[in-house]
Design a protein around this motif. Sequence first.
Motif, mmCIF file in Angstrom:
data_model
loop_
_atom_site.group_PDB
_atom_site.id
_atom_site.type_symbol
_atom_site.label_atom_id
_atom_site.label_comp_id
_atom_site.label_asym_id
_atom_site.label_seq_id
_atom_site.Cartn_x
_atom_site.Cartn_y
_atom_site.Cartn_z
ATOM 1 N N ILE A 1 41.301 35.635 25.837
ATOM 2 C CA ILE A 1 41.699 36.193 27.125
ATOM 3 C C ILE A 1 42.415 37.516 26.861
ATOM 4 N N PRO B 1 44.515 40.246 28.673
ATOM 5 C CA PRO B 1 45.234 40.756 29.843
ATOM 6 C C PRO B 1 45.253 42.288 29.792
ATOM 7 N N THR C 1 48.022 41.016 35.273
ATOM 8 C CA THR C 1 47.017 40.502 34.340
ATOM 9 C C THR C 1 47.637 39.538 33.332
ATOM 10 N N SER D 1 46.617 35.640 33.066
ATOM 11 C CA SER D 1 46.109 35.247 31.747
ATOM 12 C C SER D 1 46.864 34.064 31.173
ATOM 13 N N SER E 1 38.254 39.797 30.038
ATOM 14 C CA SER E 1 39.322 40.792 30.206
ATOM 15 C C SER E 1 39.695 40.819 31.678
ATOM 16 N N ILE E 2 40.976 40.630 31.936
ATOM 17 C CA ILE E 2 41.441 40.455 33.313
ATOM 18 C C ILE E 2 42.155 41.720 33.794
ATOM 19 N N HIS E 3 41.739 42.171 34.965
ATOM 20 C CA HIS E 3 42.273 43.404 35.535
ATOM 21 C C HIS E 3 42.476 43.266 37.032
ATOM 22 N N ILE F 1 36.891 41.113 34.710
ATOM 23 C CA ILE F 1 36.972 40.852 36.139
ATOM 24 C C ILE F 1 38.052 41.728 36.745
ATOM 25 N N CYS G 1 40.133 41.503 39.683
ATOM 26 C CA CYS G 1 40.429 40.367 40.560
ATOM 27 C C CYS G 1 40.635 40.759 42.021
ATOM 28 N N ARG H 1 47.721 33.454 42.466
ATOM 29 C CA ARG H 1 47.411 33.692 41.056
ATOM 30 C C ARG H 1 47.091 32.382 40.331
ATOM 31 N N LEU I 1 39.065 30.926 37.454
ATOM 32 C CA LEU I 1 38.544 31.497 36.210
ATOM 33 C C LEU I 1 38.282 30.394 35.181
#
Length: 300
Positions: free
Chosen positions: A89, A91, A134, A138, A183-185, A263, A265, A283, A290
């Motif tokens: 993951i 972040p 993020t 995460s 990758s979380i954005h 993503i 979000c 969240r 996710l």
Amino acid sequence: MTGVSVDRWRRRWTHAAPLCAGAWLLASCTVPGSTGSAGTLLAAGTVPASATAAPAAPAVTVRPAPAAPAPAPGGTGARASLRGKVVVIDPGHNGDNFRHASVINRKVAIGNGTKACDTTGTETDAGYSEAAFTFDVSTRLAALLRAQGATVVLTRPDDHGIGPCITERAAIGNRARADAAISIHGDGAPARGYGFHVIVPHGIGSNDAIVTPSRALGVDVRDAFRTGAPEPLSTYTGTRTGALVARDDLGGLNLSAVPKVFIECGNMRNAADAGRMTSAAWRQRAAAALAAGLTRYLTS
Ligand code: ZN
């Protein structure tokens, strides 16, 4: 990611930190579709997912008891359904990036060109930073996946550091031989647009092997997030392709040797999305969604 609020960051932090007076560069955080070479849009199926948010466990202080298996996000089965699976993951950004422009702005090679090592990310009008968002999502996601038996690696341990560079973020997934990486954005698009989208790799040759599995991962994550967070599909990018956008300008995807998606979000510059993203309850649902998407991919 963001393309539009860097000036905001510069204005904000120039006053607070002289180090930030230099020019901020955009790397992985341009608004998809706003740059001519940012890739192509993918046709996408619309497989509805049955993502459900796992109920949060109450905080208890009793002695250890034989707890009933937690329901897996997505209802895919037993607690250990992800045993043996490795998930990385990422972040996006980092909390101290804005203090170190010279570090994060240095150019790194991304396979088909160069880009900045990292970027600051965006923020809501109220000042909730993308980096904090993020990292929060995460860590929630990591806990859910670990509860299902997965081995989880995060690309940064907290929200108080710098970077790592996008090259290292990809390398972490490769070294871990991840079964899936995400990758979380949060996006920084014009305020009128809202909704989420998933970015999948557009092959550049060296990463062609991950294009197909990454797209499958992207479909599973998208379907789960739409119904599980829930969050509408983006109104400003990927509108004709089910919010799946293929790009070849992201180091995190170009350099990945394992199935990987990004993503966005939601759009942190949009009031409705910002309201959701600022909510800890949302969240948690987003993280559960996710986890459901990842679980579906990893177990199918
Ligand atoms: Zn970002």
